[in-house]
Design a protein around this motif. Structure first.
Motif, mmCIF file in Angstrom:
data_model
loop_
_atom_site.group_PDB
_atom_site.id
_atom_site.type_symbol
_atom_site.label_atom_id
_atom_site.label_comp_id
_atom_site.label_asym_id
_atom_site.label_seq_id
_atom_site.Cartn_x
_atom_site.Cartn_y
_atom_site.Cartn_z
ATOM 1 N N ALA A 134 -3.355 16.095 3.117
ATOM 2 C CA ALA A 134 -2.020 15.588 2.810
ATOM 3 C C ALA A 134 -1.788 15.417 1.311
ATOM 4 O O ALA A 134 -0.676 15.080 0.893
ATOM 5 C CB ALA A 134 -1.795 14.253 3.515
ATOM 6 N N GLY A 135 -2.839 15.613 0.513
ATOM 7 C CA GLY A 135 -2.693 15.473 -0.923
ATOM 8 C C GLY A 135 -2.629 14.035 -1.404
ATOM 9 O O GLY A 135 -2.144 13.754 -2.501
ATOM 10 N N ARG A 136 -3.137 13.086 -0.608
ATOM 11 C CA ARG A 136 -3.039 11.671 -0.952
ATOM 12 C C ARG A 136 -4.392 11.032 -1.229
ATOM 13 O O ARG A 136 -4.469 9.828 -1.502
ATOM 14 C CB ARG A 136 -2.343 10.909 0.184
ATOM 15 N N LEU A 137 -5.471 11.797 -1.146
ATOM 16 C CA LEU A 137 -6.798 11.217 -1.333
ATOM 17 C C LEU A 137 -6.957 10.637 -2.737
ATOM 18 O O LEU A 137 -7.494 9.535 -2.911
ATOM 19 C CB LEU A 137 -7.881 12.265 -1.068
ATOM 20 N N ASP A 138 -6.485 11.366 -3.750
ATOM 21 C CA ASP A 138 -6.626 10.871 -5.124
ATOM 22 C C ASP A 138 -5.866 9.566 -5.323
ATOM 23 O O ASP A 138 -6.339 8.665 -6.041
ATOM 24 C CB ASP A 138 -6.132 11.924 -6.113
ATOM 25 N N ASP A 139 -4.700 9.432 -4.678
ATOM 26 C CA ASP A 139 -3.924 8.192 -4.811
ATOM 27 C C ASP A 139 -4.678 7.024 -4.188
ATOM 28 O O ASP A 139 -4.719 5.917 -4.756
ATOM 29 C CB ASP A 139 -2.554 8.348 -4.143
ATOM 30 N N VAL A 140 -5.265 7.240 -3.014
ATOM 31 C CA VAL A 140 -6.003 6.171 -2.336
ATOM 32 C C VAL A 140 -7.222 5.772 -3.157
ATOM 33 O O VAL A 140 -7.516 4.579 -3.342
ATOM 34 C CB VAL A 140 -6.406 6.606 -0.917
ATOM 35 N N VAL A 141 -7.942 6.756 -3.670
ATOM 36 C CA VAL A 141 -9.117 6.456 -4.501
ATOM 37 C C VAL A 141 -8.700 5.715 -5.761
ATOM 38 O O VAL A 141 -9.387 4.781 -6.212
ATOM 39 C CB VAL A 141 -9.875 7.754 -4.843
ATOM 40 N N SER A 142 -7.573 6.099 -6.348
ATOM 41 C CA SER A 142 -7.091 5.414 -7.557
ATOM 42 C C SER A 142 -6.751 3.962 -7.266
ATOM 43 O O SER A 142 -7.051 3.069 -8.069
ATOM 44 C CB SER A 142 -5.866 6.142 -8.113
ATOM 45 N N ARG A 143 -6.131 3.710 -6.110
ATOM 46 C CA ARG A 143 -5.831 2.316 -5.744
ATOM 47 C C ARG A 143 -7.102 1.518 -5.552
ATOM 48 O O ARG A 143 -7.177 0.339 -5.933
ATOM 49 C CB ARG A 143 -4.977 2.275 -4.474
ATOM 50 N N ALA A 144 -8.114 2.141 -4.944
ATOM 51 C CA ALA A 144 -9.396 1.448 -4.770
ATOM 52 C C ALA A 144 -10.029 1.124 -6.116
ATOM 53 O O ALA A 144 -10.556 0.017 -6.327
ATOM 54 C CB ALA A 144 -10.339 2.299 -3.915
ATOM 55 N N GLU A 145 -9.986 2.077 -7.034
ATOM 56 C CA GLU A 145 -10.564 1.841 -8.359
ATOM 57 C C GLU A 145 -9.794 0.751 -9.102
ATOM 58 O O GLU A 145 -10.401 -0.096 -9.782
ATOM 59 C CB GLU A 145 -10.548 3.136 -9.166
#
Length: 575
Positions: free
Chosen positions: A213-224
């Motif tokens: 879905a192209g959202r993995l980087d956004d989720v990882v960024s929120r976690a960081e």
């Protein structure tokens, strides 16, 4: 202690005899250290006088005995303390799970996954730490501090006063600073830590789907970002923590130097003048405070443990209060087979104004019903309402004409089973993950169910078959394998009414459509014809053969029929 902490500690169900045994072992440990310091001081000064060797034999043997007993009692104290703590955390988790299972389901289901995991995991561990790091060390420190002050008071009241003040600094000021630092770190980082847990779990469990879905980087960024916020909060708390760490060494130095100066002032040249201090007394005066601070040195950590436990207890108590008292439920056993009927039902979570439009749902034995609707329309809420996990906002749900509340909850769960799309997979074997639904399931039946849902080849490739452990739970398998395993769990359950929440998501289109058709067709081979199936899906095959398709949508609060002027009906049924 605040009220929430007292309530939470009661969940540990601590046995007084076990706690007292731990305290006694701790006192014996540090008592050995205190006696060892005093005896060593006497032995050093006595040996300086070069007496006959036989005069020192008993003291030498006693020093060895005290050194050995100190390690032995320390070991016994660790055993007793951790035994009480581990028993307590087991008891607390059991009580919390029972309360959540018997209370309002919205209490647990309404929380983020990371938040719920933190409350039942890390927060309960923080309560257990109260026993190991707070209750026992504080009790031991009080006993040992009084003992050390009394011992020094017999030699020099002035030195005893200095020791008492230094112990107050180490045992009161340092813990206060440590508690302040912990409170800053915990209170400011609690939300960030919970958000980090949620986003990290989401990224780990659904990495493949998020990447597509192209959202993995956004989720990882929120976690960081959440992790960085927690780290910054810890940095802000470093200043009081540094002062707390320095308080005890400074108090030890002040006590030793003060005792030494007092002893030198009182020391007489002849060592025997009235009021003069002998060399042995002077040595005891200097060495005993060093042993006394061993108990006080644990108090800053105890204050930190209490602070963390106080914050954790607030979250735990809030969860239990939201769940409410476990409801006794009815006393009857549901009929088998059971005929479930919902009439004029509007579904929604408690304290929420988002509800579905009213609908009637008839589920005779063997019925096959598909439930469709947009994301967030209330499909899962409908299943939970039909299962008796949520009360209907309006209308009624009955089994053979009787309200669900008339039946024993455990019996009702065995007859009407709700199987969530995000159900948990445990870090244990494949077989034990299926036994969650049916405890007496044997290996052959488990293999048959797994082959039915398309996992036969996968199981055959596992090193130990169904006895292979899923290290890390759901993270050990793909999203599609997880859905198939959860479906197999539903199929082996004793429930006669299967309420399945999106069991074919994350499967490829062909396999997902095939399983949906099999589940919704009375002539299908997946489910016994006498069992009822209600299937929530976003991808209903056009050639599926359900008895009925129910479309769920929202209805405005306060209207009688859930329909707004000019809007289509929010919930419909078609044969």
């Amino acid at each position: 202690m605040n009220r929430d902490l007292v309530r939470a500690i009661r969940l540990l169900d601590l046995e007084p005899r076990r706690v007292l045994a731990a305290i006694a072992a701790g006192v014996a440990t540090l008592g050995s250290a205190l006696a060892l310091a005093a005896l060593s001081a006497w032995l050093i000064t006595k040996a300086w006088q070069m007496p006959p060797v036989l005069d020192l034999t008993v003291a030498v043997v006693a020093v060895r005995a005290l050194g050995i007993s100190r390690g032995l009692f320390r070991y016994l104290e660790r055993l007793a303390t951790h035994d009480a703590a581990l028993r307590g955390t087991t008891s607390a988790r059991t009580m919390i799970y029972r309360r959540l299972a018997g209370g309002d389901p919205a209490a647990a289901a309404g929380l983020r996954r990371g938040d719920l995991l933190a409350r039942t995991g890390a927060d309960v561990d923080a309560l257990g730490d109260v026993v190991v790091r707070a209750l026992v060390p504080i009790a031991v420190a009080v006993v040992m501090a009084l003992s050390a002050v009394v011992v020094l008071g017999l030699i020099s009241p002035a030195a005893a006063l200095v020791l008492a003040v230094a112990l107050a600094v180490s045992g009161v000021v340092a813990p206060w600073l440590s508690a302040r630092a912990a409170r800053l770190a915990e209170s400011e980082s609690a939300a960030a830590t919970a958000l980090f847990s949620e986003t990290a779990v989401t990224a780990l469990d659904h990495a493949a789907e998020l990447r597509v879905a192209g959202r993995l980087d956004d989720v990882v960024s929120r976690a960081e970002a959440a992790d960085d916020a927690a780290v910054r909060a810890a940095d802000r708390a470093a200043m009081p923590a540094a002062f707390a760490a320095a308080a005890t060494p400074l108090a030890i130095g002040a006590s030793v130097i003060g005792s030494l100066l007092i002893g030198i002032t009182l020391y007489g040249p002849d060592g025997g003048a009235p009021g003069a201090m002998t060399p042995m007394s002077l040595a005891i005066l200097v060495l005993v405070p060093l042993a006394a601070f061993e108990a006080a040195g644990a108090l800053p950590a105890a204050a930190v443990a209490l602070t963390r436990a106080r914050l954790a207890s607030t979250r735990i108590v809030a969860l239990l209060d939201r769940a409410g008292e476990a409801q006794p439920g009815g006393t009857r056993t549901p009929p088998d087979p059971v005929h479930v009927r919902a009439q004029g039902v509007r579904c929604g979570w408690p304290d929420s104004d988002k509800v579905t439009a009213p609908l009637d749902l008839d589920l005779p034995p063997g019925a096959r019903v598909a439930v469709v609707g947009g994301s967030g329309a209330g499909k899962t809420t409908l299943l939970m309402t039909v299962a008796g996990l949520l009360p209907p906002v309006e209308g009624s749900v009955t089994a053979d004409g009787d309200p669900l509340s008339d039946f024993r909850p455990d019996d009702l769960r065995r007859e009407i089973g709700f199987f969530a799309e995000d159900a948990h997979l445990f870090d244990t074997s494949v077989l034990e993950n299926l036994r969650v639904a049916r405890g007496d399931l044997d290996e052959d039946a488990a293999l048959a169910a797994l082959r039915t849902v398309g996992l036969g080849e996968w199981v055959a490739q596992l090193p130990r078959g169904v006895h292979t452990s899923l290290g890390g739970g759901a993270r050990a398998i793909s999203g599609g394998q997880r859905r198939r395993l959860l479906l197999a769990r539903a199929l082996v359950s004793p429930a006669r009414v299967l309420l399945l929440d999106e069991p074919t998501e994350h499967l490829d289109a062909v396999d997902g459509a095939h399983i949906s058709r099999e589940l919704l067709d009375r002539r299908g081979t997946l489910v016994d014809p006498g069992r009822t199936v209600v299937l929530v899906t976003h991808q209903l095959p056009v050639d599926a053969r359900p008895d009925r398709v129910v479309t769920v949508g929202e209805g405005p609060v306060g209207t009688g029929n859930g329909v707004s002027p000019g809007e289509p009906l929010g919930a419909s049924q078609r044969p």
